[in-house]
Scaffold this active site. Structure first.
Site, PDB file in Angstrom:
ATOM      1  N   HIS A 180     -16.145 -10.412 -25.874  1.00  0.00           N
ATOM      2  CA  HIS A 180     -15.196 -10.458 -24.939  1.00  0.00           C
ATOM      3  C   HIS A 180     -15.557 -11.233 -23.952  1.00  0.00           C
ATOM      4  CE1 HIS A 180     -12.715  -8.258 -23.083  1.00  0.00           C
ATOM      5  NE2 HIS A 180     -12.929  -7.558 -21.883  1.00  0.00           N
TER       6      HIS A 180
ATOM      7  N   CYS B  95      -7.543  -4.036 -21.640  1.00  0.00           N
ATOM      8  CA  CYS B  95      -8.261  -5.199 -22.044  1.00  0.00           C
ATOM      9  C   CYS B  95      -8.353  -5.547 -24.079  1.00  0.00           C
ATOM     10  CB  CYS B  95      -9.081  -6.077 -21.638  1.00  0.00           C
ATOM     11  SG  CYS B  95      -9.834  -6.246 -19.573  1.00  0.00           S
TER      12      CYS B  95
ATOM     13  N   HIS C 157      -9.014 -15.104 -19.323  1.00  0.00           N
ATOM     14  CA  HIS C 157      -8.847 -13.369 -19.583  1.00  0.00           C
ATOM     15  C   HIS C 157      -7.711 -13.413 -19.548  1.00  0.00           C
ATOM     16  CE1 HIS C 157      -9.600  -9.255 -20.294  1.00  0.00           C
ATOM     17  NE2 HIS C 157     -10.763  -9.104 -19.790  1.00  0.00           N
TER      18      HIS C 157
END
Length: 395
Positions: free
Chosen positions: A290, A164, A324
């Site tokens: 995040h 990520c 995401h």
């Protein structure tokens, strides 16, 4: 601690996601609090979850001259390149600096693995069918090979795949290459598309929520997976362009999929970003967290926020809008952070009703109109790969 670095100009940037194509579509969706998430209509096998899907990729093959690179991931890259005139801006930079003086740095976690999945489902006599026979598809560097073909760059070309944090770390790599005199500009690309192995893989880890994700909510149940393409152009100078002020990177290697319980790697990345940018926590107006909506990630990041910033700092997670987007999350959320600076507003945390007790009023739930001069974007990936980016308004 690292030394302060000269800021770099971000002379062009864009994103394409479930919210639409280009900066304007993203600003409008954020301001209208209109999510891009919808019920899963991607996988043939049933999987009850929400996804952030970009429409039309199946119906839009690449132009004939790029046919050997045709995949869902590269189709999304091609679509994103055309938004906000980015392709023209990138080619103009190559003309200015020379093809060998422009780096091409890409971040992706899945590359074109979706095409590899399709190839295995359509084997002919135990071999890949002709439609899937291109070696350029079945490599982690598929995206870089495609974009190099499109752009004609001849400088360093590399792929970062750190889950990520992938497309956040390309900002750091670009800054180093420019500061060291290896190149004069860097084209940054982060692209990741939906595929079965990712959706079912995260579901097997019990990390996928059955409904749209709710970052930092007391009842959060996991992530919603999306797809996106983001691009940015880094140069030394650019009148009126926002700035990359600094970055911090770390790898805590605590666990394969769980962050360090005290957020040691995240804290180191934040401290290094402050040092390179030459700013303190009290100067930060907005933090794009995040904020995946998993129990552990949000718990650790909420503590980091509370421990590191004054009560006046505003923060939010924007994954309730886009999902995401994995390897593209870093650059997508960097673009959203730059839009917050450009348009003077803090996007709230969509779908979140009741803050986790670890959070406090720093976490914005509703959108807020306010000047944003300095902003951070956090990207904390699997395996403890952490990156914090610091951005500032135009000099």
């Amino acid at each position: 601690m690292p030394s302060r670095i000269p800021p770099l100009a971000i002379t062009a940037y864009t994103a394409t996601s479930a919210l639409g194509r280009g900066r304007r579509a993203h600003v409008e969706a954020l301001r209208d609090r209109r999510t891009g998430l919808r019920d899963n209509d991607f996988t043939a096998a049933p999987l009850a979850c929400a996804i952030g899907r970009v429409d039309g990729l199946e119906a839009q093959p690449l132009p004939a001259e790029f046919a050997e690179h045709d995949s869902r991931n590269n189709r999304l890259a091609w679509l994103g390149l055309g938004a906000d005139g980015f392709l023209d801006a990138a080619r103009a930079a190559i003309d200015r600096h020379g093809a060998s003086r422009v780096a091409l740095l890409v971040g992706t976690s899945t590359a074109s693995i979706g095409s590899t999945e399709q190839a295995h489902l359509a084997l002919e006599d135990g071999r890949f069918a002709p439609a899937f026979a291109s070696p350029a598809l079945h490599t982690p560097h598929s995206l870089g090979l495609f974009l190099e073909h499109v752009l004609g760059t001849r400088g360093p070309c590399s792929t970062i795949a750190t889950a990520c944090s992938s497309s956040a770390k390309i900002f750091a790599q670009g800054e180093r290459l420019i500061r060291l005199g290896i190149v004069d500009a860097a084209i940054l690309a982060g692209v990741d598309t939906l595929c079965g192995s990712v959706l079912f893989g995260f579901n097997a880890l019990e990390l996928v929520a059955p409904e749209a994700c709710r970052p930092f909510d007391v009842a959060r149940r996991g992530i919603s997976i999306g797809e996106a393409a983001g691009f940015a152009l880094l140069e030394r100078d650019g009148a009126g362009a926002p700035r990359l002020l600094g970055y911090g990177e770390s790898s805590d290697a605590h666990h394969m999929s769980t962050p360090h319980p005290h957020g040691l790697g995240a804290r180191l990345a934040l401290a290094d970003a402050f040092a390179r940018a030459g700013v303190g926590a009290h100067e930060v107006d907005y933090v794009n967290l995040h904020g995946t909506a998993t129990v552990k990630n949000d718990e650790v990041e909420a503590a980091l926020l509370a421990d590191s910033f004054p009560p006046t700092t505003r923060a939010s997670s924007t994954k309730g809008w886009t999902g995401h987007t994995l390897g593209a999350a870093g650059i997508l959320e960097a673009v959203i952070t730059l839009l917050a600076i450009e348009h003077g507003f803090v996007p709230g945390t969509l779908n979140t009703d009741t803050r986790d007790p670890l959070c406090d009023a720093r976490l914005a739930l509703a959108n807020e109109e306010r000047a944003v001069r300095v902003a951070l974007s956090n990207s904390f990936g699997f395996g403890g790969n952490n990156c914090t980016l610091a951005f500032g308004c135009a000099a």
